[in-house]
Design a protein around this motif. Structure first.
Motif, mmCIF file in Angstrom:
data_model
loop_
_atom_site.group_PDB
_atom_site.id
_atom_site.type_symbol
_atom_site.label_atom_id
_atom_site.label_comp_id
_atom_site.label_asym_id
_atom_site.label_seq_id
_atom_site.Cartn_x
_atom_site.Cartn_y
_atom_site.Cartn_z
ATOM 1 N N MET A 1 0.827 -1.205 0.000
ATOM 2 C CA MET A 1 0.000 0.000 0.000
ATOM 3 C C MET A 1 0.862 1.256 0.000
ATOM 4 S SD MET A 1 -2.288 1.550 3.038
ATOM 5 C CE MET A 1 -0.870 1.468 4.061
ATOM 6 N N LYS A 4 2.082 1.755 -3.375
ATOM 7 C CA LYS A 4 0.995 2.188 -4.250
ATOM 8 C C LYS A 4 0.730 3.685 -4.072
ATOM 9 C CE LYS A 4 -3.414 0.641 -3.752
ATOM 10 N NZ LYS A 4 -4.396 -0.447 -3.745
ATOM 11 N N LEU A 5 0.721 4.112 -2.819
ATOM 12 C CA LEU A 5 0.480 5.539 -2.555
ATOM 13 C C LEU A 5 1.579 6.398 -3.181
ATOM 14 C CD1 LEU A 5 -0.832 5.718 1.081
ATOM 15 C CD2 LEU A 5 -1.878 6.719 -0.939
ATOM 16 N N ARG A 8 1.125 6.485 -6.935
ATOM 17 C CA ARG A 8 -0.001 7.332 -7.359
ATOM 18 C C ARG A 8 0.318 8.802 -7.157
ATOM 19 N NH1 ARG A 8 -5.221 4.397 -5.944
ATOM 20 N NH2 ARG A 8 -4.928 2.426 -7.027
ATOM 21 N N ASN A 9 1.046 9.098 -6.082
ATOM 22 C CA ASN A 9 1.392 10.497 -5.833
ATOM 23 C C ASN A 9 2.235 11.072 -6.955
ATOM 24 O OD1 ASN A 9 0.052 11.096 -3.487
ATOM 25 N ND2 ASN A 9 1.663 10.231 -2.189
ATOM 26 N N ARG A 12 0.126 12.118 -9.682
ATOM 27 C CA ARG A 12 -0.876 13.087 -9.289
ATOM 28 C C ARG A 12 -0.604 14.436 -9.942
ATOM 29 N NH1 ARG A 12 -1.294 13.499 -3.088
ATOM 30 N NH2 ARG A 12 -2.336 15.483 -2.724
ATOM 31 N N LEU A 296 -3.636 12.371 7.627
ATOM 32 C CA LEU A 296 -3.189 10.985 7.788
ATOM 33 C C LEU A 296 -2.779 10.705 9.236
ATOM 34 C CD1 LEU A 296 -1.132 10.544 4.498
ATOM 35 C CD2 LEU A 296 -3.344 9.533 5.070
ATOM 36 N N VAL A 297 -2.061 11.637 9.829
ATOM 37 C CA VAL A 297 -1.648 11.440 11.222
ATOM 38 C C VAL A 297 -2.886 11.419 12.117
ATOM 39 C CG1 VAL A 297 -0.379 12.420 13.172
ATOM 40 C CG2 VAL A 297 0.624 12.478 10.887
ATOM 41 N N GLY A 300 -4.737 8.158 12.062
ATOM 42 C CA GLY A 300 -4.057 7.008 12.648
ATOM 43 C C GLY A 300 -2.898 6.437 11.861
ATOM 44 N N MET A 301 -2.268 7.245 10.988
ATOM 45 C CA MET A 301 -1.098 6.719 10.293
ATOM 46 C C MET A 301 0.152 7.249 10.992
ATOM 47 S SD MET A 301 -0.035 7.136 6.309
ATOM 48 C CE MET A 301 -0.365 5.667 5.383
ATOM 49 N N ARG A 302 1.026 6.321 11.336
ATOM 50 C CA ARG A 302 2.258 6.733 12.006
ATOM 51 C C ARG A 302 3.125 7.549 11.062
ATOM 52 N NH1 ARG A 302 5.038 2.545 16.096
ATOM 53 N NH2 ARG A 302 3.176 1.855 17.213
ATOM 54 N N LYS A 303 3.857 8.485 11.656
ATOM 55 C CA LYS A 303 4.716 9.342 10.837
ATOM 56 C C LYS A 303 5.784 8.548 10.095
ATOM 57 C CE LYS A 303 4.000 13.507 13.516
ATOM 58 N NZ LYS A 303 4.593 14.465 14.451
ATOM 59 N N ILE A 305 5.445 5.767 8.679
ATOM 60 C CA ILE A 305 4.889 5.243 7.420
ATOM 61 C C ILE A 305 4.827 6.351 6.378
ATOM 62 C CG2 ILE A 305 2.916 4.090 6.365
ATOM 63 C CD1 ILE A 305 2.223 2.929 9.040
ATOM 64 N N ASP B 67 3.466 7.976 19.081
ATOM 65 C CA ASP B 67 3.072 6.826 18.264
ATOM 66 C C ASP B 67 1.957 6.014 18.921
ATOM 67 O OD1 ASP B 67 4.458 7.238 15.982
ATOM 68 O OD2 ASP B 67 6.149 5.924 16.494
ATOM 69 N N ILE B 70 -1.204 7.822 18.178
ATOM 70 C CA ILE B 70 -1.625 7.626 16.790
ATOM 71 C C ILE B 70 -2.270 6.252 16.642
ATOM 72 C CG2 ILE B 70 -0.820 7.354 14.412
ATOM 73 C CD1 ILE B 70 1.296 9.489 14.976
ATOM 74 N N LEU B 74 -6.084 5.167 15.658
ATOM 75 C CA LEU B 74 -6.342 4.237 14.568
ATOM 76 C C LEU B 74 -7.348 3.164 14.987
ATOM 77 C CD1 LEU B 74 -5.683 2.897 11.816
ATOM 78 C CD2 LEU B 74 -3.721 1.824 12.909
ATOM 79 N N VAL B 89 -5.532 10.569 -3.986
ATOM 80 C CA VAL B 89 -5.075 9.614 -5.004
ATOM 81 C C VAL B 89 -5.716 8.237 -4.860
ATOM 82 C CG1 VAL B 89 -2.866 10.732 -5.428
ATOM 83 C CG2 VAL B 89 -3.040 9.036 -3.619
ATOM 84 N N LEU B 102 -3.849 -0.343 7.569
ATOM 85 C CA LEU B 102 -2.955 0.070 8.652
ATOM 86 C C LEU B 102 -3.139 -0.822 9.869
ATOM 87 C CD1 LEU B 102 -3.190 3.975 8.546
ATOM 88 C CD2 LEU B 102 -1.293 2.546 7.802
#
Ligand code: ATP
Ligand code: MG
Lengths: 402, 217
Positions: A1, A4-5, A8-9, A12, A296-297, A300-303, A305, B67, B70, B74, B89, B102
């Protein structure tokens, strides 16, 4: 993933990605071409004067280079053991000494060069410069003279020159030799005072039987430093001096160093332009994405990632740029290696006067492509550190308020 | 909660003591600048209070490191934002699936749940569209599906209908209400909109950073 991101970016904002990749491609093409041309020119220069004429390495009786007298000669058999050295392709012994040459009423100081006319490497050099008459034949006592000397002394082929000099340990050396050919040694100075004869005749003339004044060493491959070291280790340093071309021709070494430094300077400017243009892109991108990173943060996305995604993006673009750049530049460089650029007009004259061939073949040294590719690649990565710092400092509420 | 901007300190919230129970459908209301966004940000762990603590289930989230916080968001909190904030995107389906990726959920679980959620918000025919190919209302419905995807304990929505026309607002609220009734999903949302307020079963009113009324209906 994550990949993929990143992928795609890139698509973009196609135009920006294309500009980024193009500037990387351009930098690779330009830097590799320039370095290949430069190094190719040096290689060619060295091959011509150093490789053929002077030799990468010479061995003399100690003190000869400073005081080029016949008394500073060595016994050829003292160097015979070097023939077993695997780093060495050939040894050509030469005799070099001064003499006064007379023809009719003219007298001129000249340098007599005695060469082994049966050695292939010696033949190649002299035969190339022959512009009239014939080469030295075995057993004949014929000589070749520089075209400048011919003019000054008004000599035609078949005329004879009388030489007078001091021979070994104060003896008187004299002899009469017929001119069989005229050579153009490219440098006016050399042309005005050079006389070439066979090694045997020169030894006879100076009275140094079984001796020579310089041994031209042909290294087995381009790594002449290795050969030099190997020879130095075998020889008695109180009797012999081993010199490389940089010591014998410090001006040429300097010329190359200065030219290379000039090239490095141009490349530094190129790299700076690349750095700034990439930095501009990165800056815009980081600003634009700030909001998105904040989201994103927040969800729930860790920095770490996000950092990885941004790194992938950079990697994909810089790898693509570097590879495409190499794909473009390698055929070009290869072509001009086999079909070198011919200098013409004044440029050609100037270059030839210095004794160089008026062609620039490109160097095919893979190190050039590799180092340039790595430098450009590193610049891209370093520039992207900004994004990484930016991501590390993201505060979702602040980023999303914008 | 005090904000420092330059030399001026702004007391955005004071003496807030609020407990939200599972299954509630709570509206936070109040005039502009009263502290609604600040309150939601603190509940969601996006901002930390200068004093006091936030306890969700059995975790004091005010004590978590970056973390950990975060990760906590999540797994426990769903977010819906005023300006949708989908990942541009990614398609609708991918936007919903994203958080489950995630969370390292199985492929089968992910696609099943994604489809179920998109159906629940009425977008089963839009799954391959990207955000810029959808209307605001549709994007916000994808955002609701995304917020639910991670199976959070509750969902925070800061003025979810502010950018929507009245018809889309109503549609969105109906969907949220249905999810609340059928799935017992807890919603906490802020709003200015009277029609939205009317759908809530608990209304917390704040003014100048203080709770001035808390009624259930
Ligand atoms: N980052 C910040 N720095 C300084 N002051 C802030 C900050 N964020 C909010 N404030 C102040 O805190 C108070 C509460 O703001 P908040 O955004 O929570 O209000 P709100 O009720 O959400 O308003 P609105 O209905 O307009 O969204 C306001 O006085 C605001 O000016
Ligand atoms: Mg607000």
């Amino acid at each position: 993933m994550e990949f993929k991101l990143a992928w795609r970016n890139i698509f973009r904002n196609k135009r920006r990605s294309i500009i980024t990749i193009s500037s990387i491609i351009f930098a690779v093409i330009f830097s590799v071409t320039m370095r290949s041309l430069q190094n190719g020119a040096y290689d060619n220069m060295l091959k011509n004067i150093v490789g053929n004429y002077l030799g990468y390495i010479q061995i003399h009786y100690k003190g000869f280079w400073k005081e080029k007298t016949i008394d500073n000669s060595y016994y050829i058999k003292d160097l015979d053991s070097l023939n077993n050295d695997p780093t060495l392709a050939y040894i050509n012994h030469r005799v070099e000494g001064f003499a006064l040459a007379s023809h009719e009423k003219e007298s001129k100081p000249v340098v007599i060069l005695g060469i082994n006319q049966t050695a292939k490497s010696e033949q190649a050099q002299i035969k190339n410069s022959l512009i009239d008459g014939s080469f030295l034949y075995n057993e004949s006592n014929g000589i070749l003279i520089g075209k400048g000397l011919q003019k000054i002394m008004n000599i035609t082929i078949g005329d004879s020159l009388i030489f007078l000099s001091q021979g070994f340990q104060g003896s008187i050396a004299s002899g009469i030799y017929p001119v069989v050919g005229i050579v153009d040694l490219k440098t006016p100075d050399l042309n005005k005072r050079s006389v070439i004869m066979s090694l045997n005749n020169a030894q006879d003339f100076f009275g140094i039987y079984h001796m020579a004044s310089s041994a031209i060493i042909g290294p087995k491959n381009e790594k002449w430093e290795k050969t030099e070291k190997s020879i130095s280790n075998q020889l008695d340093s109180s009797k012999f001096e081993v010199m490389n071309w940089q010591q014998m021709l410090p001006e040429l070494k300097q010329l190359i160093d200065v030219d290379r430094a000039g090239g490095t300077f141009v490349l530094i400017i190129l790299y700076s332009i690349l750095t700034f243009s990439l930095f501009g892109t990165v800056l815009m991108l980081a600003e634009e994405r700030n909001f998105e990173f904040g989201v994103l943060v927040a969800i729930g996305m860790r920095k770490s990632i996000i950092t990885r995604i941004s790194l992938y993006e950079t990697l994909i673009m810089s790898v693509a740029g570097v590879i495409l750049g190499l794909i473009c530049v390698i055929p070009v460089v290869t072509y001009f290696h086999f079909f070198p650029i011919n200098l013409s007009g004044q440029m050609q004259e100037v270059v030839e006067q210095f004794g160089f061939e008026a062609i620039i073949p490109t160097s095919l040294d893979p190190w050039i492509s590799l180092t340039q590719a790595i430098i450009v690649f590193t610049i891209t990565l370093v520039v992207n550190l900004y994004t990484l710092i930016k991501i590390k400092n993201i505060q979702p509420t602040k980023a999303m308020r914008a | 909660m005090t904000y420092q901007s330059g030399d001026i300190k702004v007391q955005a919230l004071q003496n807030i003591d609020l407990t939200i129970n599972p299954g509630e459908f709570t509206a936070i209301v109040g005039p502009s600048g009263s502290g609604k966004t600040t309150l939601l940000n603190i509940i969601g762990g996006l901002d930390s209070p200068t004093k006091g603590s936030v306890k969700i289930n059995d975790t004091y989230i005010t004590q978590l490191h970056e973390d950990e916080l975060i990760d906590f968001r999540l797994h426990n909190i769903g977010f819906i934002f005023q300006s949708y904030n989908l990942i541009p995107v990614l398609t609708a389906k991918e936007n919903v699936e994203f958080l489950m990726l995630l969370q390292n959920r199985e492929e089968e679980f992910r696609s099943e749940r994604t489809l179920k959620l998109l159906k629940a918000v009425g977008l089963e025919d839009q799954i391959y569209k990207r955000p810029n190919e959808m209307s605001g209302g549709q994007q916000q419905r994808v955002a609701v599906a995304r917020a639910l995807a991670s199976k959070p304990s509750f969902i925070l929505a800061d003025e979810p209908t502010a950018n929507l026309d009245s018809k889309s607002s109503e549609n969105l609220l109906n969907i949220m209400q249905k999810l609340n009734k059928n799935e017992k999903t807890t919603f906490i949302f802020s709003t200015h909109d009277q029609r939205v307020i009317n759908k809530a079963n608990r209304i917390v009113t704040i003014e100048d950073g203080k709770i001035i009324s808390d009624t259930s209906q």
